[in-house]
Design a protein around this motif. Structure first.
Motif, PDB file in Angstrom:
ATOM      1  N   LEU A  31     -25.199  20.632  87.923  1.00  0.00           N
ATOM      2  CA  LEU A  31     -25.998  20.550  86.709  1.00  0.00           C
ATOM      3  C   LEU A  31     -27.441  20.142  87.025  1.00  0.00           C
ATOM      4  O   LEU A  31     -28.388  20.659  86.429  1.00  0.00           O
ATOM      5  N   ALA A  32     -27.596  19.228  87.969  1.00  0.00           N
ATOM      6  CA  ALA A  32     -28.943  18.795  88.363  1.00  0.00           C
ATOM      7  C   ALA A  32     -29.722  19.946  88.988  1.00  0.00           C
ATOM      8  O   ALA A  32     -30.935  20.088  88.766  1.00  0.00           O
ATOM      9  N   LEU A  33     -29.036  20.775  89.778  1.00  0.00           N
ATOM     10  CA  LEU A  33     -29.686  21.927  90.409  1.00  0.00           C
ATOM     11  C   LEU A  33     -30.168  22.946  89.382  1.00  0.00           C
ATOM     12  O   LEU A  33     -31.123  23.684  89.626  1.00  0.00           O
ATOM     13  N   MET A  34     -29.503  23.003  88.233  1.00  0.00           N
ATOM     14  CA  MET A  34     -29.874  23.962  87.194  1.00  0.00           C
ATOM     15  C   MET A  34     -31.168  23.587  86.467  1.00  0.00           C
ATOM     16  O   MET A  34     -31.857  24.443  85.926  1.00  0.00           O
TER      17      MET A  34
ATOM     18  N   LEU B 113     -33.505  26.380  85.054  1.00  0.00           N
ATOM     19  CA  LEU B 113     -33.294  26.777  83.658  1.00  0.00           C
ATOM     20  C   LEU B 113     -33.634  25.692  82.650  1.00  0.00           C
ATOM     21  O   LEU B 113     -33.459  25.883  81.447  1.00  0.00           O
ATOM     22  N   GLY B 114     -34.099  24.541  83.135  1.00  0.00           N
ATOM     23  CA  GLY B 114     -34.430  23.456  82.219  1.00  0.00           C
ATOM     24  C   GLY B 114     -33.183  22.693  81.800  1.00  0.00           C
ATOM     25  O   GLY B 114     -32.214  22.614  82.540  1.00  0.00           O
ATOM     26  N   ILE B 115     -33.232  22.132  80.592  1.00  0.00           N
ATOM     27  CA  ILE B 115     -32.087  21.379  80.092  1.00  0.00           C
ATOM     28  C   ILE B 115     -31.506  22.080  78.863  1.00  0.00           C
ATOM     29  O   ILE B 115     -32.124  22.981  78.304  1.00  0.00           O
ATOM     30  N   GLY B 116     -30.321  21.665  78.464  1.00  0.00           N
ATOM     31  CA  GLY B 116     -29.704  22.266  77.291  1.00  0.00           C
ATOM     32  C   GLY B 116     -28.478  23.096  77.633  1.00  0.00           C
ATOM     33  O   GLY B 116     -27.884  22.967  78.705  1.00  0.00           O
ATOM     34  N   MET B 117     -28.116  23.976  76.715  1.00  0.00           N
ATOM     35  CA  MET B 117     -26.873  24.734  76.841  1.00  0.00           C
ATOM     36  C   MET B 117     -26.941  25.809  77.928  1.00  0.00           C
ATOM     37  O   MET B 117     -25.955  26.065  78.615  1.00  0.00           O
ATOM     38  N   LYS B 118     -28.094  26.443  78.095  1.00  0.00           N
ATOM     39  CA  LYS B 118     -28.207  27.549  79.047  1.00  0.00           C
ATOM     40  C   LYS B 118     -27.862  27.135  80.480  1.00  0.00           C
ATOM     41  O   LYS B 118     -27.031  27.788  81.127  1.00  0.00           O
ATOM     42  N   PRO B 119     -28.458  26.079  81.036  1.00  0.00           N
ATOM     43  CA  PRO B 119     -28.083  25.679  82.396  1.00  0.00           C
ATOM     44  C   PRO B 119     -26.637  25.205  82.483  1.00  0.00           C
ATOM     45  O   PRO B 119     -25.976  25.397  83.514  1.00  0.00           O
TER      46      PRO B 119
ATOM     47  N   SER C  28     -12.836  20.708  80.906  1.00  0.00           N
ATOM     48  CA  SER C  28     -13.005  19.377  81.499  1.00  0.00           C
ATOM     49  C   SER C  28     -14.414  19.194  82.047  1.00  0.00           C
ATOM     50  O   SER C  28     -15.043  18.148  81.842  1.00  0.00           O
ATOM     51  N   TRP C  29     -14.914  20.213  82.747  1.00  0.00           N
ATOM     52  CA  TRP C  29     -16.236  20.112  83.371  1.00  0.00           C
ATOM     53  C   TRP C  29     -17.364  20.061  82.347  1.00  0.00           C
ATOM     54  O   TRP C  29     -18.401  19.430  82.586  1.00  0.00           O
ATOM     55  N   VAL C  30     -17.186  20.730  81.211  1.00  0.00           N
ATOM     56  CA  VAL C  30     -18.243  20.793  80.204  1.00  0.00           C
ATOM     57  C   VAL C  30     -18.583  19.405  79.654  1.00  0.00           C
ATOM     58  O   VAL C  30     -19.692  19.183  79.167  1.00  0.00           O
ATOM     59  N   THR C  31     -17.658  18.463  79.749  1.00  0.00           N
ATOM     60  CA  THR C  31     -17.959  17.101  79.279  1.00  0.00           C
ATOM     61  C   THR C  31     -19.148  16.500  80.026  1.00  0.00           C
ATOM     62  O   THR C  31     -19.846  15.643  79.493  1.00  0.00           O
ATOM     63  N   MET C  32     -19.368  16.986  81.272  1.00  0.00           N
ATOM     64  CA  MET C  32     -20.491  16.477  82.064  1.00  0.00           C
ATOM     65  C   MET C  32     -21.821  17.099  81.643  1.00  0.00           C
ATOM     66  O   MET C  32     -22.880  16.618  82.014  1.00  0.00           O
ATOM     67  N   ALA C  33     -21.763  18.186  80.856  1.00  0.00           N
ATOM     68  CA  ALA C  33     -22.989  18.894  80.486  1.00  0.00           C
ATOM     69  C   ALA C  33     -23.913  18.049  79.612  1.00  0.00           C
ATOM     70  O   ALA C  33     -25.105  18.336  79.503  1.00  0.00           O
ATOM     71  N   ALA C  34     -23.369  17.010  79.008  1.00  0.00           N
ATOM     72  CA  ALA C  34     -24.192  16.159  78.145  1.00  0.00           C
ATOM     73  C   ALA C  34     -25.306  15.453  78.913  1.00  0.00           C
ATOM     74  O   ALA C  34     -26.322  15.065  78.333  1.00  0.00           O
TER      75      ALA C  34
ATOM     76  N   ILE D 112     -27.373  16.693  80.834  1.00  0.00           N
ATOM     77  CA  ILE D 112     -28.599  17.496  80.844  1.00  0.00           C
ATOM     78  C   ILE D 112     -28.936  17.978  79.434  1.00  0.00           C
ATOM     79  O   ILE D 112     -29.599  18.997  79.252  1.00  0.00           O
ATOM     80  N   GLY D 113     -28.434  17.255  78.445  1.00  0.00           N
ATOM     81  CA  GLY D 113     -28.801  17.528  77.060  1.00  0.00           C
ATOM     82  C   GLY D 113     -28.147  18.735  76.440  1.00  0.00           C
ATOM     83  O   GLY D 113     -28.691  19.315  75.489  1.00  0.00           O
ATOM     84  N   ALA D 114     -26.970  19.125  76.939  1.00  0.00           N
ATOM     85  CA  ALA D 114     -26.299  20.307  76.412  1.00  0.00           C
ATOM     86  C   ALA D 114     -25.360  19.992  75.263  1.00  0.00           C
ATOM     87  O   ALA D 114     -24.809  20.897  74.643  1.00  0.00           O
ATOM     88  N   GLY D 115     -25.149  18.715  74.980  1.00  0.00           N
ATOM     89  CA  GLY D 115     -24.246  18.353  73.889  1.00  0.00           C
ATOM     90  C   GLY D 115     -22.793  18.413  74.331  1.00  0.00           C
ATOM     91  O   GLY D 115     -22.469  18.146  75.481  1.00  0.00           O
TER      92      GLY D 115
END
Length: 218
Positions: free
Chosen positions: A75-78, A82-88, A156-162, A164-167
């Protein structure tokens, strides 16, 4: 008893935001999984037709590299790209989905008895007809197994997306940690577990149903 009453009051106050976080989590998970399926199944089919072991190894090694990167690092590499949010977040989850989907689809097709494929050719089937009517249906248990496992992993992995501001439900957990709110932490964790287990059960039923229909057809 007091905890239950307070927790119900918490839901009454926060249910709109909880549903929004859950929706975000589902959207990211579904988009990542669909992108993975759309890319890996045709790619796996192509790999089964290639004679070059070097190219096959190269593709699988690249997919394996993505799989070995820790989630937080991916996620940090993204962020610079791609910035932050849902896209990365979706991009990172898509990269994680490549290996299990690719491996299962490839293994499923390669496990088919060559005699079956030769028989189809003898019956006048074209390569495309053989693929659609013979190979993919026979490989479907492997493909469905890959989709089932990958979907649970992604949820499970998507929980970490928060981070980078992905919600997503990870947003509830992080907010709960920040505000020392046990209800937020508990809700985000339980809902993520329910989504993962529910998805596994749904795909498990689909897999069993397809296998049952396949045995009847045989």
């Amino acid at each position: 008893m007091e905890f239950i009453v307070d927790y119900l009051d918490f839901w009454k106050e926060r249910y709109i935001s909880i549903l929004e976080y859950t929706y975000q989590h589902l959207v990211m998970s579904v988009i990542s999984l669909l992108l993975g399926i759309l890319i890996t199944i045709p790619l796996a089919i192509l790999l089964t037709r290639l004679k070059s072991n070097f190219l096959k190894s190269l593709v699988f090694n690249i997919a394996n590299v993505f799989q070995t990167i820790p989630t937080i690092a991916m996620l940090a590499l993204m962020i610079p790209i791609l910035g932050i949010g849902m896209k990365p977040a979706v991009t990172a989850m898509f990269l994680y989905s490549l290996l299990p989907l690719l491996r299962n689809t490839y293994t499923g097709i390669k496990s088919i008895d060559p005699g079956v494929v030769d028989s189809a050719k003898g019956m006048g089937y074209s390569a495309f007809q053989s693929l659609v009517k013979i190979e993919l249906p026979l490989a479907m248990p492997y493909i469905m197994s890959g989709i089932r496992v990958t979907s649970v992993y992604i949820i499970s992995w998507v929980t970490m997306a928060a981070v980078i501001g992905a919600g997503g439900l990870g947003g509830l957990i992080i907010s709960g940690i920040g505000f020392n709110n046990k209800y937020l932490i508990f809700t985000g964790t339980i809902l993520a577990i329910i989504l993962a287990v529910g998805t596994d059960l749904i795909f498990g039923r689909i897999e069993k149903s397809r296998n049952k229909n396949r045995r009847k057809t045989i």
